[in-house]
Write an enzyme that holds these catalytic residues in place. Structure first.
Site, PDB file in Angstrom:
ATOM      1  N   THR A   1     -82.941 -29.202 114.679  1.00 21.58           N
ATOM      2  CA  THR A   1     -82.551 -29.933 113.580  1.00 21.58           C
ATOM      3  C   THR A   1     -83.778 -31.353 113.396  1.00 21.58           C
ATOM      4  O   THR A   1     -84.460 -31.614 114.253  1.00 21.58           O
ATOM      5  CB  THR A   1     -81.132 -30.430 113.999  1.00 21.58           C
ATOM      6  OG1 THR A   1     -81.135 -31.403 114.869  1.00 21.58           O
ATOM      7  CG2 THR A   1     -80.342 -29.314 113.789  1.00 21.58           C
TER       8      THR A   1
ATOM      9  N   HIS B   1     -82.665 -33.658 112.855  1.00 17.64           N
ATOM     10  CA  HIS B   1     -82.611 -35.351 113.399  1.00 17.64           C
ATOM     11  C   HIS B   1     -83.479 -36.009 114.038  1.00 17.64           C
ATOM     12  O   HIS B   1     -83.893 -37.545 114.024  1.00 17.64           O
ATOM     13  CB  HIS B   1     -80.979 -34.808 114.576  1.00 17.64           C
ATOM     14  CG  HIS B   1     -80.765 -35.829 115.166  1.00 17.64           C
ATOM     15  ND1 HIS B   1     -81.311 -36.676 116.307  1.00 17.64           N
ATOM     16  CD2 HIS B   1     -79.597 -36.824 114.754  1.00 17.64           C
ATOM     17  CE1 HIS B   1     -80.000 -37.451 116.437  1.00 17.64           C
ATOM     18  NE2 HIS B   1     -79.769 -37.683 115.440  1.00 17.64           N
TER      19      HIS B   1
END
Length: 159
Positions: free
Chosen positions: A86, A88
């Site tokens: 992701t 992130h």
């Protein structure tokens, strides 16, 4: 691997009060980074050190800022962020890097940048200063921060 071309830094760190702020994630890598930092500080003659643990890398800047405001001369920030599936990784890497830079500039306290941002765990292990690791980023972060401290301390303020 970017280890080639790294400068050899020798600095007298005696008299420096140093905080080492280390993330709690990726224990094996963090243990290596902390050990490398400790070796560098001892070799530089630093005797006043404090180890503080952060929950993760994102929290490194706020703890580094608190250390700078509490009177530490040098802060060495250590963390590991490993890319996942992701976005992130990008957010945490950028926020942590920007935060640590801001702490250094806002407080005038040198911050050793020992934040590993890696695609794989193996890349982090290769940089952790463990036996067999080709690089020791904990040592490098401590040496760079102490060198910056010695340089800044030696400057004469303008009148």
């Amino acid at each position: 691997m970017a280890g080639h071309g790294a400068p050899e830094i020798t600095v007298d760190g005696s008299g420096a009060k140093v905080a080492v702020v280390a993330s709690s994630w990726h224990t094996v890598v963090m243990d290596g980074l902390i050990a490398g930092t400790d070796r560098a500080l001892k070799e530089a003659g630093v005797t006043d050190t404090t180890l503080l643990r952060a929950p993760g890398s994102f929290e490194l800047p706020i703890i580094a800022q608190a250390c700078a405001n509490a009177g530490y001369d040098v802060v060495v920030a250590l963390g590991v962020i490993i890319r996942g599936g992701t976005p992130h990784f990008e957010y945490v890497s950028a926020a942590t890097t920007d935060g640590l830079s801001r702490v250094a500039l806002d407080t005038g306290v040198p911050i050793g940048f020992g934040l590993l941002t890696c695609d794989t765990e193996q890349q982090a292990l290769d940089r952790a200063g463990l036996p067999g690791s080709p690089e020791d980023k904990g040592r490098e972060a401590a040496e760079a921060a102490l060198s910056a401290w010695a340089t800044v301390r030696g400057l004469t303020p303008r009148r």
